[in-house]
Design an enzyme around this catalytic site. Structure first.
Site: not given
Ligand code: R5P
Length: 333
Positions: A40, A131, A193, A219, A227
């Site tokens: 906690e 995001h 993707k 990104d 990704t």
């Molecule tokens: C996805 O919609 C986000 O914009 C990033 O591309 C994603 O969250 C990246 O996550 P990771 O590095 O685990 O692929």
């Protein structure tokens, strides 16, 4: 009427909070944050905040739930100590990717976080490169989502080859990639993707021409690196020059990410300090600070200034204006 302001740092990124405070010419507010043996969190403000404007700086980065509860506890302490206004500064907003239901019997956890922040008396939220912009609609209170894009573009200045293309790793980042492209005077390419699971993605198409071109992949988040690793492979298979730069606002950089991004074609991985970056021994990794951006925003709140230009991705065009005109259209066919 307020009487001054105080910036408190949670433990998630105290270095960023200290840097913001320094830029505003103040020290951090004194508070004690401990963990009990059972996990906690125990928080205590060590100075009065009555009638003060309070800023709580805490990205809800991993460990997400611990950092979130710490922020909630700090806010509750400020409210009970009669702070005039509480602004939560979340340079990274955890659970932002949980902004919709993908099937029945699923929660919208991003909305739950918004409810929790409101429930503890937070009056205002400041975040960076949320995001999905619609998350702002989960709140009834003001949300300012700043953008780190100009900061990252400035850091890329002079390092990006003049024939580079800006790559969106998925359809969701096309708008972001377009903003980078406009800022940097480069064309845009989009990857298609498919996400197989939380850790597995697959690029099925490269939309646009990358033959013999260096690439800048942009990104918002680097989490597992899956990704980006997939994106790099797809670009190289499509004939891109093995000269790839990656830029992302939030470097969560989970365990194993460096191993996924060791391809010699990757020249640089640029992130901001929205999340504390502890990775060592990764020569390609570079960090650009968003402390000046956040300090600028806080200063404007304190002086009732407008934030309009801190939102705009193209607020300042740090790179070539004339190049921008030249490449105004995208490389999309
Ligand atoms: C996805 O919609 C986000 O914009 C990033 O591309 C994603 O969250 C990246 O996550 P990771 O590095 O685990 O692929």
């Amino acid at each position: 009427m307020t009487s001054g302001f105080t910036i408190f740092a949670g433990t998630a990124n105290a270095a960023l909070a200290a840097s913001i405070a320094r830029q505003l010419g103040v020290g951090l507010g004194a508070c004690g944050i401990e963990r009990f043996p059972d996990g906690e969190v125990a928080v205590r403000l060590l100075e009065p905040v009555r009638r003060k404007e309070v800023f709580l700086v805490q990205p809800t980065s991993p460990p997400v739930n611990d950092n979130l509860v710490e922020l909630l506890a700090l806010a509750d302490a400020c409210r009970r100590a009669a702070a005039a206004r509480i602004t939560a500064v979340l340079p990274y907003f955890g659970y932002a990717r949980a902004d919709k239901r993908h099937g029945c019997r699923e929660p919208i956890t991003g909305r739950v976080i918004a409810d929790l922040l409101e429930a503890v008396g937070i009056d205002h939220v400041v975040t960076v490169d949320l995001h999905a912009p619609q998350i702002e609609g989960f709140f009834h209170l003001p949300v300012d989502s700043l953008t780190a894009m100009p900061t990252l573009c400035r850091a890329l200045r002079d390092r990006l080859p003049s024939d580079a293309v800006v790559v969106s790793p998925d359809a969701g980042r096309t708008r972001l990639a377009t903003q980078y492209a406009q800022c940097l005077g480069a064309p845009v390419v989009v990857l298609h993707k498919q996400r197989e699971s939380g850790t597995e993605t697959h690029v099925t198409h490269v939309i646009g021409d990358v033959s013999n071109r260096p690439c800048l992949i942009v990104d918002d988040i680097i989490s597992t690196g899956g990704t980006l690793a997939e994106s790099v492979t797809a670009l190289l298979n499509a004939g891109a020059r093995p000269e790839i730069i990656i830029a992302a606002t939030h470097g969560l950089l989970l365990q194993g990410v460096r191993d996924k991004l060791v391809d010699p074609a990757i020249r640089e991985v640029l992130v901001t300090d929205s999340v504390s970056v502890t990775e060592q021994n990764w020569p390609q990794l570079r960090v650009a600070s968003i402390a000046p951006l956040i300090a600028d925003a806080l200063e404007r709140f304190l002086t009732d200034g407008t934030l309009g230009d801190l939102y705009k991705a193209n607020a300042s065009n740090p790179v070539a204006d004339k190049e921008k005109k030249k490449h105004a259209s995208t490389a999309l066919s």
